[in-house]
Motif scaffolding. Structure first.
Motif, short mmCIF file in Angstrom:
data_model
loop_
_atom_site.label_atom_id
_atom_site.label_comp_id
_atom_site.label_asym_id
_atom_site.label_seq_id
_atom_site.Cartn_x
_atom_site.Cartn_y
_atom_site.Cartn_z
N ASP A 84 0.86 -1.18 0.00
CA ASP A 84 0.00 0.00 0.00
C ASP A 84 0.89 1.23 0.00
O ASP A 84 1.88 1.30 0.74
N LEU A 85 0.55 2.19 -0.82
CA LEU A 85 1.31 3.43 -0.93
C LEU A 85 0.47 4.58 -0.40
O LEU A 85 -0.76 4.51 -0.38
N ALA A 86 1.15 5.64 -0.01
CA ALA A 86 0.44 6.87 0.34
C ALA A 86 -0.32 7.33 -0.90
O ALA A 86 0.07 7.05 -2.04
N VAL A 87 -1.41 8.04 -0.68
CA VAL A 87 -2.26 8.52 -1.77
C VAL A 87 -2.42 10.03 -1.62
O VAL A 87 -2.80 10.52 -0.55
N VAL A 88 -2.14 10.77 -2.68
CA VAL A 88 -2.35 12.22 -2.64
C VAL A 88 -3.85 12.48 -2.66
O VAL A 88 -4.55 12.04 -3.57
N PRO A 89 -4.36 13.19 -1.63
CA PRO A 89 -5.78 13.56 -1.66
C PRO A 89 -5.97 14.81 -2.51
O PRO A 89 -5.26 15.79 -2.35
N TRP A 90 -6.89 14.75 -3.42
CA TRP A 90 -7.14 15.89 -4.30
C TRP A 90 -8.12 16.86 -3.63
O TRP A 90 -9.14 16.43 -3.10
N PRO A 91 -7.82 18.14 -3.67
CA PRO A 91 -8.71 19.12 -3.02
C PRO A 91 -9.98 19.35 -3.82
O PRO A 91 -10.07 19.00 -4.99
N GLU A 92 -10.93 19.95 -3.15
CA GLU A 92 -12.15 20.38 -3.82
C GLU A 92 -11.79 21.48 -4.82
O GLU A 92 -10.80 22.19 -4.64
N PRO A 93 -12.58 21.64 -5.87
CA PRO A 93 -12.30 22.72 -6.83
C PRO A 93 -12.24 24.08 -6.13
O PRO A 93 -12.94 24.32 -5.15
N SER A 94 -11.35 24.93 -6.66
CA SER A 94 -11.17 26.25 -6.06
C SER A 94 -11.12 27.32 -7.15
O SER A 94 -11.14 27.01 -8.34
N ALA A 95 -10.98 28.56 -6.71
CA ALA A 95 -10.89 29.68 -7.65
C ALA A 95 -9.63 29.60 -8.50
O ALA A 95 -9.59 30.14 -9.60
N ASP A 96 -8.60 28.92 -8.00
CA ASP A 96 -7.35 28.78 -8.76
C ASP A 96 -7.53 27.91 -9.99
O ASP A 96 -6.79 28.06 -10.97
N ASP A 97 -8.47 26.98 -9.95
CA ASP A 97 -8.59 25.98 -11.01
C ASP A 97 -8.83 26.60 -12.40
O ASP A 97 -8.18 26.22 -13.37
N GLU A 98 -9.75 27.53 -12.50
CA GLU A 98 -10.05 28.14 -13.79
C GLU A 98 -8.85 28.93 -14.31
O GLU A 98 -8.49 28.83 -15.49
N ARG A 99 -8.20 29.67 -13.43
CA ARG A 99 -7.01 30.45 -13.83
C ARG A 99 -5.90 29.50 -14.28
O ARG A 99 -5.25 29.72 -15.29
#
Length: 170
Positions: A84-99
């Motif tokens: 088992d490896l560590a897993v990067v948790p992805w954040p909720e969408p933010s204002a940065d995403d569109e930019r």
């Protein structure tokens, strides 16, 4: 894992690098998928078990950086013989995403740099661009290798040579 704080990270995507897709030619299959298996997925038979020993031989701490999330430990790791490896948790969408999208930045880039927290890292993905490389160079305090893999063929000998050489020098 003892001493892992000094080892570089290897952020590993699944679709593309480990499970190739997009070629008009048929892919080799490495075992039938079991329909009764709850981890069944139509592309899993493309997963070459030879990746496991090759990945384990790399001098790094591997981390899943994939939309498979925790399912990578259930579905992918056992087929490759990986722990088992560590897993990067992805954040909720933010204002940065569109930019970021307008700038050509991959949606994973900011999160991976944050996860690395200055530690050297290699990122293997089929969607890395020059915009990602530039952003990482400007915002990450450590060494980084952003290695794009051709999704049609997945990780191959040349990719493993590049990763091994970079990880040994990190």
């Amino acid at each position: 894992m003892a001493g892992s704080a000094q080892r570089p990270l290897l952020f590993l995507d699944v679709d593309g690098p480990l499970i190739p897709f997009g070629s008009p030619d048929p892919y080799p299959l490495y075992g039938p998928d079991r329909p009764e298996d709850p981890t069944s997925h139509p592309l899993l038979p493309r997963l070459d078990p030879a990746h496991g020993p090759r990945l384990m031989s790399l001098p790094c701490e591997m981390v899943w950086a994939t939309t498979w999330a925790a399912d990578a430990n259930e579905c992918i790791a056992p087929r490759l013989g990986l722990p088992d490896l560590a897993v990067v948790p992805w954040p909720e969408p933010s204002a940065d995403d569109e930019r970021d999208e307008r700038a050509g930045l991959h949606w994973k880039t900011r999160t991976l740099v944050g996860w690395a927290a200055g530690r050297p890292f290699a990122w293997v993905d089929d969607e890395i661009s020059d915009a990602d490389r530039g952003w990482v160079a400007a915002h990450h305090g450590g060494r980084a290798l952003l290695h794009r893999v051709d999704a049609r063929s997945g990780l191959g000998d040349a990719d493993y040579r590049v990763l091994a050489a970079w990880l040994r020098s990190a």
